[in-house]
Design a protein around this motif. Structure first.
Motif, PDB file in Angstrom:
ATOM      1  N   THR A 102       0.819  -1.199   0.000  1.00  0.00           N
ATOM      2  CA  THR A 102       0.000   0.000   0.000  1.00  0.00           C
ATOM      3  C   THR A 102       0.858   1.256   0.000  1.00  0.00           C
ATOM      4  N   ASP A 148       3.739   1.579  -1.394  1.00  0.00           N
ATOM      5  CA  ASP A 148       4.252   1.751  -2.751  1.00  0.00           C
ATOM      6  C   ASP A 148       3.199   2.379  -3.653  1.00  0.00           C
ATOM      7  N   ASN A 149       1.936   1.922  -3.524  1.00  0.00           N
ATOM      8  CA  ASN A 149       0.852   2.494  -4.320  1.00  0.00           C
ATOM      9  C   ASN A 149       0.665   3.974  -4.018  1.00  0.00           C
ATOM     10  N   ASN A 150       0.743   4.313  -2.733  1.00  0.00           N
ATOM     11  CA  ASN A 150       0.577   5.718  -2.346  1.00  0.00           C
ATOM     12  C   ASN A 150       1.706   6.576  -2.898  1.00  0.00           C
ATOM     13  N   PHE A 190       3.441   5.998  -5.521  1.00  0.00           N
ATOM     14  CA  PHE A 190       3.246   6.089  -6.964  1.00  0.00           C
ATOM     15  C   PHE A 190       2.203   7.153  -7.295  1.00  0.00           C
ATOM     16  N   LYS A 191       1.080   7.118  -6.550  1.00  0.00           N
ATOM     17  CA  LYS A 191       0.022   8.091  -6.794  1.00  0.00           C
ATOM     18  C   LYS A 191       0.499   9.509  -6.503  1.00  0.00           C
TER      19      LYS A 191
END
Length: 194
Positions: free
Chosen positions: A2, A4-6, A8-9
């Protein structure tokens, strides 16, 4: 994951005018089997077309010849004495082709390749056995085809039905053009005599 996703966003947000890609709907393709059949048909058509380009012998309608008719052909420039010797079987037969049990298409291919190979090997006189075709549903089919095909080949100077000992009306003597090398050899030999 999660985090990493944040990250990236966040990185995308800092770039500004980044937009998600629009996914277009895909059209379902034809069944693989139908595509395979179509591909096979195209491949076979291409092979037939290529064979026609490589083999100039026409595969269309052929004028029928009677099983008991002799085959005869002589190009302009062939001396009458040379043709008479061919007709009487006086030349040595250096190559033979037997077309018995051939289909018309395989015979067409075989005749073309045979003549080409004979010229490359400096064969001057050859014999093609085709049979008379007597007593068949379509009489003298291969004989008729040979009669139609041989004049189409520039390498063939003359042909005539064979003498009895070589197959008679079921075979044909073929007189072939000299190769360039053989022509030069003859020229040099005759110049030395003078």
């Amino acid at each position: 994951m999660t985090d990493d996703n944040n990250l990236f966003k966040e990185a995308l947000g800092q770039l500004g005018d980044v937009k998600p890609l629009v996914r277009e709907r895909r059209v379902p393709l034809k069944k693989q089997q139908e595509a395979g059949l179509n591909q096979r048909a195209r491949r076979e058509a291409a092979i037939r077309e290529e064979a026609q380009e490589l083999n100039p012998l026409a595969g269309e309608f052929v004028e029928p010849v009677d099983p008991w008719d002799p085959l005869e052909f002589k190009r302009d420039g062939v001396q009458n004495g040379v043709y008479r010797n061919l007709r009487l079987g006086k030349y040595q037969v250096d190559a033979r082709l037997d077309l018995h049990r051939h289909s018309v298409e395989s015979a067409r291919r075989a005749v073309f390749e045979f003549v080409r190979d004979c010229v490359e090997a400096d064969v001057r006189c050859a014999l093609i056995t085709h049979g008379k075709g007597e007593g068949r549903k379509q009489p003298a089919l291969l004989k008729s085809c040979v009669n139609a095909w041989l004049p189409q080949l520039d390498e063939v100077l003359a042909f005539h039905s064979a003498q009895k000992q070589h197959g008679g009306l079921g075979a044909t003597y073929v007189l072939l053009r000299k190769s360039e090398r053989k022509r030069q050899d003859n020229l040099e030999r005759h110049q030395r005599r003078r």
